[in-house]
Design an enzyme around this catalytic site. Structure first.
Site, short mmCIF file in Angstrom:
data_model
loop_
_atom_site.label_atom_id
_atom_site.label_comp_id
_atom_site.label_asym_id
_atom_site.label_seq_id
_atom_site.Cartn_x
_atom_site.Cartn_y
_atom_site.Cartn_z
N HIS A 188 -11.60 -21.85 -3.65
CA HIS A 188 -11.64 -23.30 -3.56
C HIS A 188 -12.88 -23.84 -4.29
CE1 HIS A 188 -11.17 -27.18 -1.53
NE2 HIS A 188 -12.47 -27.15 -1.35
N GLU A 210 -5.62 -20.42 -4.37
CA GLU A 210 -6.05 -21.18 -3.20
C GLU A 210 -4.83 -21.66 -2.41
OE1 GLU A 210 -8.03 -24.71 -4.36
OE2 GLU A 210 -8.21 -25.42 -2.31
N ASN A 461 5.41 31.32 5.23
CA ASN A 461 5.97 32.50 5.86
C ASN A 461 7.32 32.19 6.50
OD1 ASN A 461 6.25 34.71 7.93
ND2 ASN A 461 4.36 35.33 6.87
#
Lengths: 730, 127
Positions: A188, A210, A461
């Site tokens: 602003h 803004e 695994n």
């Protein structure tokens, strides 16, 4: 009926008008009139005097026109205003005398319409496009002076830096209006100055951003990651433009702008139009409806039913009515809490957190030093003692809270693993479904990376050796796709992470055969399944028949075991042949603190991890034996356990050598228990683990040091290392 | 026309204060003090005689509207003329300010002439 308050309000308004200096209403007097009218409407509303309310609204329209300087004929405006007030007085008088509270207001409203132009401007833009704004852009060039532009550049850049910082806060805190404001304001301000300096592109972009943030601020838009991206890009573009301006002023070559402002403007516009998303905190009913599990009517009924005593929760009512399952409700509740936590989280630098936790650790230590010192004073002040006790409680809860700051859900680790499982399975030509349970279980962030590798190895695994190929599975009557379940939960002070597969399971006989062949075991008597399975964690024992792409490259499960133990964790293996295998690992929630038992040997104090202690006892003389081939043993609860004299291992002079006088602590190692002989047990303590430094890293039997209450250093014992020392292994 | 009046310019953006100061100088007002937010402005108002406040609407800590309300509620300084600077004349904002007792408002960006006109209007009223 004549309301005295209303009469007074109207008369006040009339007298204000009479005492007006000139026949001209200016801004301050408009304000006064508006407040008067507001009071009149407020009084007239409960009396249902609609005629008065309509006239007041008409008068307000005229005032608005005056304020925005949109009145064509000021004189006519003033006289209409006068007439309106007179009409209001008339209606009120009639109401009091005749009871007729309505009046002929149409002529007045028509007059208002003709003065103000039928509709009171609903378009605020009209005002900003007023001629004065147009004039400004011509004039603005004149006020451009270099020092002003320079100020704008340095202040503007500062503001943009501020925006960037705050936007990151906003991402964490999207509903905080104040945070949105801190971003809105700099845009602003930049816009304001840019408009004076005639910097149109900067003004327009700042203006668009803004506007976007203004909508977010007014809750018309919800802050979403895309919106934040647009704002960040916008801030970048502004910065680039201001830097261009800087180059220009300093007569430097101006860098071209690599940003298409029109595209950016378009993006901002479409972000503005995007609908407000679901409100961040949905009610349980809304979530259930949203998931299509129940209808809105069901929820409405349940809400009513829930209010009737005995009061129940909506979820309970719905379950009782059979509309939803308890599982669905709990899932919805979880979604609800996720929303809640999402909305209130904050991103903090891990180093800051580590520092904080370290400092709290130091605080806890200092605190116990004070306590220790105090307890030595026989005449210690009672009040002081009590205060210190309170202090103790606070510091320990402070420590717990600060530790919890570093806790994060294991979800991310699980997600990484699940992706890995899919990839691995694809490579191995296997189909797999991954299920995750307890992803929200929390673990110390510093442990996440540490546990990842061992977990990955176990997963490999499972995929590689555990799961069968699709053909094999179909032949054995299993679903084609294998199932791997990742599960996490808290148990005691530990987090347990399980990796289960529904594959072929471990072949106990094969493991035993191999172990025999390698000379790891000599007989299979009393060998439980668990013990047999655990042998796959020993070095050199791999049951895989061939080395595959993913696992079995020499780094076997023994590496996993080492890594897990390094973190004071444990592995359990459970398996049923043909049905599947579960690797269950448990880790302490944090590596920073250990619950320990302080023991004294000679002048030295050692800390034994409480987790490893099974019991402590003073053995009777007949329970202390010298057994051939086994050395000294203590008979503990029907078991003969070897006695380890700590002072022998560490070469110190003890106070007591007779187990019958000293204390024996039964400590569990990896797969065996032994008795440690110590002089005395001092007490239990939570200690902050301090590394002994690189030089002393590999001292066997000692896993670290801790600063004790009296400021001395206590070494933290590693049971497994102690056992190995006592067995003469190095 | 009294050019000696003391004007207090309130804006959190330093460049903006300078812009307004420059504009005021263009039309002959030299006696200017600045404040970077509402809180500082109030302190200034209490410590010296101010003839006109020119304040931005959107400021951190204390908005222009809050400053206006604080001024109007303070016996000592309640009559000080107050010119509100707004970005685009958002109707609701302006009306809120008018109801709170603003003397006039001005929409950014504005020229020295428009500013001068608004100031004159306010000061004439004071006689």
């Amino acid at each position: 009926m004549n309301d005295s308050a209303l009469t007074k309000s109207i008369n006040d308004l009339a007298s204000d008008l009479v005492f007006l200096d000139a026949r001209e209403i200016d801004i301050p007097s408009s304000g006064k009139f508006m407040n008067r009218l507001e009071a009149i409407v407020k009084t007239a509303e409960p009396l249902n005097m609609n005629a008065v309310i309509h006239v007041a609204a008409g008068l307000n329209h005229i005032l608005e026109k005056i304020i925005f300087d949109n009145l064509q004929d000021r004189e006519l405006g003033f006289s209409t205003f006068e007439k309106g007030i007179a009409l209001m007085q008339e209606i009120n008088d009639n109401c009091g005398q005749t009871g007729n509270c309505s009046g002929d207001i149409q002529p007045f409203l028509d007059a208002v319409a003709s003065v103000t132009g039928v509709v009171v401007s609903a378009d605020p833009a009209r005002v900003s496009d007023a001629p004065e704004a147009a004039q400004a852009s011509e004039e603005a060039v004149q006020i451009q002076d270099v020092s002003l532009v320079k100020d704008f550049i340095s202040e503007g850049l500062e503001y943009i830096d501020e925006i960037e910082v705050n936007i990151l806060n906003l991402e964490q805190n999207p509903d905080n209006i104040e945070t949105i404001n801190t971003i809105f304001r700099p845009f602003h301000s930049i816009k304001g100055v840019a408009s004076f300096l005639n910097l149109e592109k900067i003004r327009d972009l700042a203006h668009n951003l803004e506007n976007l943030l203004d909508k977010a601020r007014n809750m018309e838009l919800h802050i979403t990651p895309p919106l934040i991206d647009v704002v960040l890009d916008g801030a970048d573009a502004l910065k680039a433009m201001i830097l261009q301006l800087k180059d220009q002023i300093e007569n430097q070559p101006v860098k071209p702008l690599n940003i298409d402002l029109r595209v950016l403007a378009q993006r901002i516009l479409s972000a503005e139009k995007s609908e407000k998303e679901l409100p961040p905190n949905r009610k349980l009913g809304e979530i259930l409806v949203g998931d299509g599990l129940v209808t809105q009517d069901d929820v409405n009924l349940a809400v009513k039913a829930a209010q009737v005593p005995p009061q129940k929760k909506i979820g309970e009512v719905l379950i009782e009515e059979g509309k939803v399952t308890p599982r669905q409700v709990s899932q919805a509740l979880r979604k609800q809490t996720e929303q809640a936590t999402d909305a209130s989280t904050l991103r903090v630098d891990v180093h800051k957190l580590d520092d904080l936790i370290d400092m709290v650790g130091e605080l806890v230590i200092t605190q116990s030093m004070i306590q220790e010192d105090l307890s030595k004073q026989i005449n210690a002040d009672k009040n002081l003692m009590r205060d210190i006790a309170l202090f103790f409680r606070i510091t320990s809860s402070l420590q717990r809270t600060s530790m919890s700051l570093r806790m994060i859900p294991i979800r991310q680790t699980f997600q990484r693993m699940s992706r890995l499982i899919r990839d691995l399975a694809k490579n191995a030509g296997k189909a797999v479904i991954v299920e995750m349970h307890g992803e929200e279980t929390e673990i110390d962030r510093n442990m996440v990376d540490e546990i990842y590798n061992p977990l990955v190895h176990m997963v490999r695994n499972s995929v590689d050796h555990g799961l069968e190929t699709p053909e094999e599975r179909i032949n054995t009557g299993k679903p084609e796709k294998g199932l791997i379940i990742l599960r996490a939960y808290h148990r005691g002070g530990n987090i347990v992470i399980e990796i289960s597969d529904d594959g072929r399971g471990l072949n106990k006989q094969k493991i035993i055969d191999k172990a025999m062949k390698k000379g790891l075991i000599s007989n299979t008597e009393n060998l439980s399944d668990q013990d047999a399975f655990k042998m796959i964690l020993l070095p050199g024992l791999s049951t895989a028949e061939k080395v595959t792409d993913v696992s079995g490259r020499g780094v076997g499960m023994d590496v996993v075991k080492q890594a897990v133990e390094k973190m004071r964790g444990k592995i359990e293996i459970d398996s049923t042949q043909g049905k599947g295998t579960t690797f269950s690992t448990s880790f302490p929630l944090t590596l920073a603190i250990i619950d320990g038992m302080m023991v004294k040997v000679g002048q030295e104090i050692y800390v034994i991890p409480t987790m490893a202690i099974r019991q402590a006892l003073r053995p009777a003389k007949e329970h202390h034996n010298l057994v051939v081939n086994k050395g000294e043993t203590i008979h503990v609860m029907g078991q003969l356990l070897p006695l380890v004299r700590l002072y022998d291992l560490f070469g110190i002079e003890p106070v007591k050598r007779d187990p019958g006088e000293a204390i024996v602590v039964v400590v569990e190692g990896e797969n065996r228990a032994k008795c440690l002989l110590v002089d005395e047990i001092i007490g239990k303590a939570e200690v902050v683990i301090k590394s002994l430094g690189a030089g002393l890293k590999h001292i066997k039997g000692v896993s670290g040091g801790a600063i004790l209450g009296d400021g001395r250093i206590g070494l933290i014992l590693d049971p497994e290392g102690i056992f190995e020392l006592s067995e003469g292994k190095t | 026309m009294d050019l000696q009046i003391k004007i207090l310019v309130v804006d959190d953006f330093a460049t903006m204060r300078k812009v307004i100061r420059n504009l005021l100088k263009q039309v002959g007002y030299e006696n200017i003090v600045e404040a970077e937010d509402g809180v500082t402005a109030l302190r200034t108002l209490k410590s010296q005689k101010i003839d006109l406040i020119i304040s931005d609407w959107n400021m951190p800590n204390m908005t222009g509207l809050e400053l206006l309300k604080a001024v109007r509620a303070d016996e000592e300084i309640k009559t000080t003329p107050f010119l509100m600077v707004t970005a685009e004349a958002l109707q609701d904002n302006v009306i809120t300010a008018v109801k709170a007792g603003v003397s006039n408002y001005i929409v950014k960006p504005f020229t020295a002439e428009v500013l001068n006109e608004k100031i004159k209007k306010i000061i004439e009223k004071l006689g």
